[in-house]
Design an enzyme around this catalytic site. Structure first.
Site, PDB file in Angstrom:
ATOM      1  CE1 TYR A  25      -4.233  -2.930  -8.800  1.00 30.05           C
ATOM      2  CE2 TYR A  25      -2.713  -1.182  -8.145  1.00 30.05           C
ATOM      3  CZ  TYR A  25      -3.299  -2.413  -7.902  1.00 30.05           C
ATOM      4  OH  TYR A  25      -2.966  -3.121  -6.786  1.00 30.05           O
ATOM      5  NE  ARG A  74      -4.969   3.869 -10.657  1.00 29.78           N
ATOM      6  CZ  ARG A  74      -4.396   5.001 -10.252  1.00 29.78           C
ATOM      7  NH1 ARG A  74      -3.826   5.812 -11.143  1.00 29.78           N
ATOM      8  NH2 ARG A  74      -4.388   5.342  -8.994  1.00 29.78           N
ATOM      9  CB  CYS A 112     -19.678   6.657 -27.693  1.00 29.19           C
ATOM     10  SG  CYS A 112     -19.203   6.812 -29.422  1.00 29.19           S
ATOM     11  CD  GLU A 113     -19.746   6.083 -20.672  1.00 31.42           C
ATOM     12  OE1 GLU A 113     -20.477   6.481 -19.752  1.00 31.42           O
ATOM     13  OE2 GLU A 113     -20.019   5.123 -21.421  1.00 31.42           O
ATOM     14  CD  GLU A 154       0.103  -9.636   0.555  1.00 29.88           C
ATOM     15  OE1 GLU A 154      -0.106 -10.836   0.793  1.00 29.88           O
ATOM     16  OE2 GLU A 154      -0.815  -8.782   0.543  1.00 29.88           O
ATOM     17  N   PRO A 155       4.167  -5.577  -1.811  1.00 30.39           N
ATOM     18  CG  PRO A 155       6.367  -5.343  -2.574  1.00 30.39           C
ATOM     19  CD  PRO A 155       5.534  -6.088  -1.564  1.00 30.39           C
ATOM     20  N   GLY A 156       2.872  -3.925  -4.676  1.00 25.40           N
ATOM     21  CA  GLY A 156       2.395  -4.119  -6.043  1.00 25.40           C
ATOM     22  C   GLY A 156       2.628  -2.857  -6.845  1.00 25.40           C
ATOM     23  CE1 TYR A 165     -10.842   3.129  -7.617  1.00 23.75           C
ATOM     24  CE2 TYR A 165      -8.710   2.997  -8.700  1.00 23.75           C
ATOM     25  CZ  TYR A 165      -9.799   2.374  -8.123  1.00 23.75           C
ATOM     26  OH  TYR A 165      -9.838   1.014  -8.055  1.00 23.75           O
ATOM     27  N   GLY A 179       0.762  -1.233   0.000  1.00 25.40           N
ATOM     28  CA  GLY A 179       0.000   0.000   0.000  1.00 25.40           C
ATOM     29  C   GLY A 179       0.794   1.284   0.000  1.00 25.40           C
TER      30      GLY A 179
END
Length: 432
Positions: free
Chosen positions: A391, A331, A362-363, A291-293, A335, A249
């Site tokens: 991500y 993302r 088309c959004e 647990e690094p990602g 977010y 995290g």
């Protein structure tokens, strides 16, 4: 240097990624394209591995949280660098197996493992299951008993920490779909159930409080709570659990407004808290798993696009549309995540043009960012969005029936295709 030291500008005024001209990459591989500097990924793995060993002991193990970026070559890199991996689905397990990753160094996560997931993981010989709930404990126990094996497990515990990050990426508070809360008594209940269950061996506990966190205090608070809970288990159950997984995290610098974290120093600070708490509670230091990602892969990445239209609406805003968007990077839509962007073929020029970067879907919500300062663009320019290693490819979709971009790995100035670009034929391959 632009945000991170592997992003720079060459004598032609072009953006370089790991020393490679981004404009040349766009010409060779087309756009959109994900670019990853493999040297950066390997360097980050080594920082975590060496810091964990130095501060927690030789048996400490960083796991690559592969949900951040999953394809076969990532597992090979993790294996080369002496990492374990954290998998959260049958698909990630399959990819790890195809890459030849050592199954004993895989930790299998997920809050709703299916019966097939559990069976496939045991077929594969996965070393550790991180059990999320009572129903899963029963299913793992039953499958292990059917096979006549004892499956090593950790229990996912929610320590009740609010790290003050985006609510969609908070995972350690009491009201969470993940794990078992200490505050409600459910954590101790599942510990006792695990100790009584057949076919499983409870090795320790796992927690994860959230993502994109820049302050050490939430990690320190979580570590203190988890060590105290280990002590409570020893007193109440007479069992010393040997492993504590503190999750990941730690945040990543996406823009010049974000801090750059010294990951080795952060690990040292967390270690000091864990050791002090173990001493206070008179329990041995457990084996520590991290647990690094995102912090391994995000900064390594950039996404290259080609500019299409430049639409200026007086007294409102400027829209710069590119040939990608939310299908390759959702993302911002999810977010409102901030990025750094620039015109790669004129990166040395002042970034004086304020724009909203719009995708091609088309959004109305298909945006890559708003109020971003870039070089004044024209149709055909190469636009780069930086720090997209985590991500982006992992969350990519085929919305509007768009093929997903390729993943290009750079190492020591040389480029290679790690994941080929999807074709229109790929899009219809499963249609009947």
């Amino acid at each position: 240097m632009i945000v991170h030291e592997h992003f720079d500008v060459n004598d032609q005024g072009h953006l370089t990624i790991g020393g490679v001209d981004a404009v040349d990459l766009a010409k060779t591989y087309g756009t959109p394209a994900y670019i990853l500097d493999e040297n950066v990924i390997r360097q980050q793995c080594r920082i975590y591995r060496e810091a964990a060993k130095a501060h927690f002991g030789a048996d400490a193990l960083p796991l690559y949280a592969s949900k951040a970026l999953c394809f076969t070559e990532m597992y090979r890199i993790a294996a080369d660098e002496g990492m374990g991996v954290d998998c959260v689905s049958g698909g990630e397990l399959y990819t790890a197996r195809k890459a030849g990753f050592p199954a004993e160094r895989i930790y299998f996560h997920g809050n709703n493992k299916t019966d097939r997931d559990i069976a496939d993981a045991m077929d594969m010989g996965v070393g550790t299951f991180v059990v999320d709930n009572a129903e899963e404990l029963a299913a793992v126990s039953a499958e292990a008993c059917r096979r006549g094996i004892t499956q090593r497990i950790l229990l996912r515990i929610t320590p009740g920490i609010d790290p003050h990050t985006h609510r969609a990426i908070v995972t350690g508070n009491v009201d969470s779909k993940f794990g078992n809360a200490i505050a409600t008594g459910q954590a101790m209940q599942i510990v006792k159930a695990s100790l009584a269950a057949e076919g499983v061996s409870l090795a320790g506990l796992h927690c994860h409080i959230g993502s994109q966190i820049f302050d050490i205090e939430p990690f320190a608070d979580a570590a203190a709570i988890m060590v105290a809970f280990l002590a409570d288990i020893q007193k109440e159950c007479g069992v010393v659990l040997s492993e504590l997984n503190l999750g990941g995290g730690l945040g990543v610098r996406y823009t010049e407004h974000d801090r750059q974290i010294d990951y080795a120093a952060a690990i040292g600070d967390i270690a000091a808290i864990v050791k002090a708490q173990c001493k206070q509670h008179a329990i041995p230091l457990p084996r520590i798993i991290l647990e690094p990602g995102r912090s391994l892969v995000a900064a390594a990445g950039a996404t290259l696009y080609t500019v299409g239209s430049v639409k200026e609406i007086p007294e409102f805003r400027n829209y710069v549309s590119v040939d990608g968007g939310m299908p390759d990077n959702p993302r911002y839509a999810l977010y409102q995540s901030r990025y750094t962007a620039l015109i790669a073929n004129r990166a040395s020029e002042p970034a004086t043009y304020r724009a909203t970067l719009a995708g091609r879907c088309c959004e109305s919500g298909d945006l890559l960012g708003e109020d971003m300062d870039i070089q004044k663009p024209v149709r055909g320019d190469v636009l780069a969005v930086l720090v997209t290693g985590a991500y982006n490819y992992a969350m990519a979709s085929n919305y509007n029936r768009l093929p997903r971009p390729p993943v290009i790995l750079l190492r020591d100035g040389k480029a290679r295709i790690a994941v080929r670009r999807e074709t229109f034929e790929d899009l219809t391959d499963h249609d009947q």
